[in-house]
Design an enzyme around this catalytic site. Structure first.
Site, PDB file in Angstrom:
ATOM      1  N   GLU A 214      10.541   6.376   4.834  1.00 54.27           N
ATOM      2  CA  GLU A 214      11.130   6.179   3.502  1.00 54.27           C
ATOM      3  C   GLU A 214      11.037   7.473   2.693  1.00 54.27           C
ATOM      4  O   GLU A 214      11.993   7.881   2.033  1.00 54.27           O
ATOM      5  CB  GLU A 214      10.404   5.031   2.777  1.00 54.27           C
ATOM      6  CG  GLU A 214      11.023   4.682   1.431  1.00 54.27           C
ATOM      7  CD  GLU A 214      10.232   3.619   0.657  1.00 54.27           C
ATOM      8  OE1 GLU A 214       9.219   3.116   1.178  1.00 54.27           O
ATOM      9  OE2 GLU A 214      10.647   3.315  -0.478  1.00 54.27           O
TER      10      GLU A 214
ATOM     11  N   CYS B 150       0.224   0.236  -1.561  1.00 49.02           N
ATOM     12  CA  CYS B 150      -0.733  -0.604  -0.820  1.00 49.02           C
ATOM     13  C   CYS B 150      -1.695  -1.349  -1.714  1.00 49.02           C
ATOM     14  O   CYS B 150      -2.265  -2.350  -1.319  1.00 49.02           O
ATOM     15  CB  CYS B 150      -1.598   0.237   0.114  1.00 49.02           C
ATOM     16  SG  CYS B 150      -0.685   1.405   1.066  1.00 49.02           S
TER      17      CYS B 150
ATOM     18  N   SER C  26       7.191   2.960  -3.473  1.00 51.65           N
ATOM     19  CA  SER C  26       7.686   2.692  -2.132  1.00 51.65           C
ATOM     20  C   SER C  26       8.004   1.210  -2.035  1.00 51.65           C
ATOM     21  O   SER C  26       7.280   0.371  -2.586  1.00 51.65           O
ATOM     22  CB  SER C  26       6.602   3.041  -1.109  1.00 51.65           C
ATOM     23  OG  SER C  26       6.877   2.381   0.111  1.00 51.65           O
TER      24      SER C  26
ATOM     25  N   GLU D 252      -1.830 -10.978  -5.028  1.00 52.04           N
ATOM     26  CA  GLU D 252      -0.689 -10.491  -4.243  1.00 52.04           C
ATOM     27  C   GLU D 252      -0.223 -11.551  -3.243  1.00 52.04           C
ATOM     28  O   GLU D 252       0.971 -11.799  -3.095  1.00 52.04           O
ATOM     29  CB  GLU D 252      -1.092  -9.204  -3.508  1.00 52.04           C
ATOM     30  CG  GLU D 252       0.050  -8.570  -2.730  1.00 52.04           C
ATOM     31  CD  GLU D 252      -0.396  -7.359  -1.902  1.00 52.04           C
ATOM     32  OE1 GLU D 252      -1.478  -7.411  -1.286  1.00 52.04           O
ATOM     33  OE2 GLU D 252       0.350  -6.374  -1.865  1.00 52.04           O
TER      34      GLU D 252
ATOM     35  N   GLU E  37       7.327 -13.620  -3.976  1.00 50.82           N
ATOM     36  CA  GLU E  37       8.121 -12.808  -3.024  1.00 50.82           C
ATOM     37  C   GLU E  37       7.535 -12.846  -1.615  1.00 50.82           C
ATOM     38  O   GLU E  37       8.165 -12.360  -0.683  1.00 50.82           O
ATOM     39  CB  GLU E  37       8.135 -11.330  -3.414  1.00 50.82           C
ATOM     40  CG  GLU E  37       8.583 -10.933  -4.793  1.00 50.82           C
ATOM     41  CD  GLU E  37       7.451 -10.933  -5.800  1.00 50.82           C
ATOM     42  OE1 GLU E  37       7.082 -12.056  -6.215  1.00 50.82           O
ATOM     43  OE2 GLU E  37       6.946  -9.868  -6.186  1.00 50.82           O
TER      44      GLU E  37
END
Ligand code: FES
Ligand code: FES
Lengths: 147, 574
Positions: B281, B298, B318, B360, B365
């Protein structure tokens, strides 16, 4: 009410947040959330800190209050002189209990520590103006001044 | 140097030392509560009081500086009595439920009560009666236990620059509260959990998921699969009475089998995978003029921070999911298929040094596998508790290796656990991809270490890549402000929310001292050095997954399972 305008006036005053809070509270009787958030922005401090200032001083309130704040001294000299009877008269006259606000939003009853007027007790203050040596019988007349 | 007398002993200590530091130097222990070795002096608890000749009042050892000729007594009857009364008064406001408390056995107040021989507290118990705050999936607050030391506030404001906590009211009515006295979830809290490490007692802690884990193990139809983050192994030893880094990985793996995991796999596998996706990326962004600098993604505390404070910079992040979530998406697709297991039967547990990972895993999502990708997250501390509950003696436990297909890893993945590690791992791979040459010395030592912000420039066949690394969010903020102002000279920025990186994560064994974090970092690099393969792209199982399943980095399948997007959190109060 233009609380933003009021707060902005104190932007460059050192420690200005306290003065700004006083000025806003004079208009609104308390410090709503938006005021604290706006002050944090203007004085460039975190909201958590501005909230700390607003809750540190007993003369600020973050809870809605009436237009006129009546405070009854609960320190020893006033206590001995019969502050409890004055409290009872105020509660009866306004139909609310200590710590409450009348339904029309006109009066709030609060306790305070000694206000330095022990020469004639008991003492109450209305919007900061002291009334010394108050008897239960005088209560209605005092309230009438603010109705 | 300043000459002092302490408990009758002469000593010479550096100028500017406090009584507490001087006492430490000569080996005299003074109890403390609000004192924190890596924070500013608060001096609000008075537990550390001492007698100083010539002073009528007792002095707080953590705050009072020494002077020439000072005569200090740290254990006179007057001092001991005063300390005892102070702690008794604190205990008179403190719920007496140590036996049920998350900090039972690791509580500074408990230790004080024991050290000061407190038995019959003469003061009447008056618990303040606050409600617990259970509004986040990561952290709880139990204000009744708060001793008002304010260490959490400093961790949140000074170290993390998040400012989710402050004081409400004053005197005996003061309390530490999230912004505007609301719940934590309404505050700018990023759930990094550094306040847990700062708290001397059980007033802030992680939300435990232990019961869900035990229920899954008890169910014969459920296949319990785990992944372990790289920073966990070095620290788990501290939970079971060993020195940092001392528990060998394979013995740890066996320990996990003992407590009921059916398959033990490794987040390191997806850490290596992250490097391939993220490295490519970066190259794509550099070649095609994409948004730069690119930020690593991360650390979920960092993601929360960026979404809260820098929503205008989300394009710089990212799009790679964190290794935990890549793993989650793959374990119920690729791995299930390869193992011929019905994904609906898999219960995926991740073992993390982090409490923000709990948040998280719960993000809407994170259901790309068609299921909840990571069912629950257990912190290093929770695993420590489960090990102790099962009574495992690790000194006698034989080794056992990781299971296949998502268990192999390289030294590049190991160093994800330390600040600078993701950057170094990426450089090891990007260098070889871009230049086509073999990287002889894989050590990029410039991005290692505990310094808040580190920078390096790497020459990739004439292409100069400038990188920066920051840990702790106050340091991240400096780099972000630079990016926002359009003045950032970097191509690639690694951010880890916690001090030292994941080794210092909010889910790690409770530690006050940065020194402990540094020890863990050292253990991480030792592990990397001992690995036979140290470049992510040489991981054999990573090669297999690209051949059989993903086909290419940034390909169609990768986009579906391994990449994500971010949202402005629209927080009302910052
Ligand atoms: S430790 Fe010194 S006052 Fe709290
Ligand atoms: S054991 Fe000390 S607060 Fe829980």
């Amino acid at each position: 009410m233009d609380y933003k305008g009021i707060i902005a006036k104190y932007k460059d005053v050192s420690g200005g947040i306290i003065e700004a809070f006083h000025a806003v509270q004079k208009e609104l009787s308390y410090l709503p959330e938006e005021v604290i958030v706006e002050a944090a922005k203007i004085f460039n401090i975190p909201v958590a800190e501005a909230y700390g200032v607003a809750t540190f001083y007993s003369y600020f309130s973050v809870e809605p209050r009436g237009k006129n704040i009546i405070r009854i001294c609960e320190s020893a000299p006033c206590h001995i002189a019969g502050a409890a009877d004055v409290v009872a008269a105020l509660e009866r006259e306004l139909g609310i209990m200590m710590g409450e606000t009348t339904a029309d939003g006109k009066f709030t009853l609060e306790y305070t520590e000694c206000v330095g007027q022990c020469q004639a007790t008991p003492v109450i203050t209305v919007n900061g103006k002291p009334y010394a040596g108050v008897s239960p019988a005088q209560v209605s007349a005092i309230l009438a001044e603010y109705k | 140097m300043v000459n002092i007398t302490i408990n009758g002993m002469k000593a010479s200590v550096p100028e500017g030392s406090t009584i507490l530091q001087a006492a430490q130097q000569v080996g005299i222990y003074i109890p403390t509560l609000c004192y924190h070795p890596d924070q500013s002096v608060k001096a609000n608890c008075r537990v550390c009081v001492c007698e100083v000749e010539g002073n009528r009042l007792l002095q707080a050892a953590c705050a009072a500086p020494v002077f020439e000729g000072m005569v200090i007594k740290t254990n006179t009857p007057k001092v001991l009595e005063a300390r005892k009364t102070i702690v008794e008064l604190i205990l008179a406001n403190h719920p007496q439920d140590c036996l049920n408390c998350i900090r039972n056995g690791a509580c500074e107040l408990q230790t004080l009560a024991e050290d000061l021989i407190i038995r019959d507290n003469p003061f009447e118990l008056m618990v303040r009666g606050f409600e617990k705050d259970l509004s986040t999936p990561s952290l709880f607050r139990d204000p009744d236990k708060c001793v008002l030391c304010r260490r959490c506030i400093e961790a949140c404001s000074v170290i993390q620059s998040v400012n989710a906590l402050g004081v409400e009211g004053r005197g005996s009515e003061a309390m530490v509260v999230p912004t505007l006295g609301k719940d934590l979830i309404d505050s700018p809290c990023v759930m990094c959990g550094q306040c847990i490490h700062a708290c001397p007692v059980g007033a802030i802690g992680e939300i435990e998921n232990i019961d869900q884990f035990l229920a899954a193990v008890a169910d014969p139809d459920t296949i319990v699969v785990t992944q372990i983050a790289p920073a966990v192994r070095v620290a788990i030893a501290e939970e079971i009475g060993m020195a940092t880094g001392e528990l060998p990985m394979e013995v740890f793996v066996n320990g996990l089998r003992q407590i009921g995991f059916d398959h033990v796999l490794h987040t390191n596998f997806t850490a290596d995978l992250t490097i391939l996706e993220e490295g490519n990326e970066l190259l794509k962004r550099v070649k095609e003029g994409g948004t730069l600098p690119m930020f690593t993604s991360c650390s979920p505390g960092w993601i929360n921070f960026c979404e809260t404070f820098y929503p205008d910079l989300l394009d710089n992040l990212s799009t790679c999911k964190s290794p935990q979530q890549m793993f989650g998406a793959l374990v119920k697709t690729y791995w299930a298929e390869k193992m011929n297991i019905d994904p609906s039967k898999i219960f995926s547990v991740s073992i993390m040094p982090c409490v923000a990972k709990k948040f998280e895993a719960d993000r809407p999502e994170m259901y790309d596998s068609g299921y909840k990708d990571v069912d629950i997250v257990l912190t290093t501390r929770e695993i420590g508790r489960l090990f102790r509950q099962s009574g495992i003696d690790f000194s006698k436990l034989p080794a056992s290796s990781f299971d296949s297909w998502m268990g192999a890893y390289t030294g590049a993945a190991v160093i994800f656990g330390a600040s600078g590690g993701v950057m170094e791992a990426a450089l090891r791979t990007v260098y070889e991809v871009v230049t086509g040459n073999t990287l002889e010395d894989v050590n990029f030592t410039g991005v290692r270490g505990f310094e808040g912000i580190k920078e390096a420039t790497v020459d990739l066949n004439g292409l100069e890549v400038k990188v920066a690394v920051a840990h702790s969010l106050s340091n991240a903020r400096k780099l972000m402000d630079q990016v926002r102002a359009g003045e950032s000279p970097y191509h690639f920025i690694e951010i880890m929310a916690c001090p030292g990186g994941c080794v210092g994560g909010g889910g790690q064994p409770i530690t006050k001292r940065n020194q402990k974090r540094i020890e863990r970092i050292d253990a991480i690099y030792l592990e990397d050095e001992a690995m036979p393969i140290r470049k992510s792209h040489e991981n054999p199982e990573v090669k297999t997954i690209y051949e059989e399943f993903l086909h290419e980095p940034l390909g169609h399948k990768s986009h579906e399972l391994l990449h994500t997007h971010y949202h402005d959190k629209h927080k009302k109060y910052l």
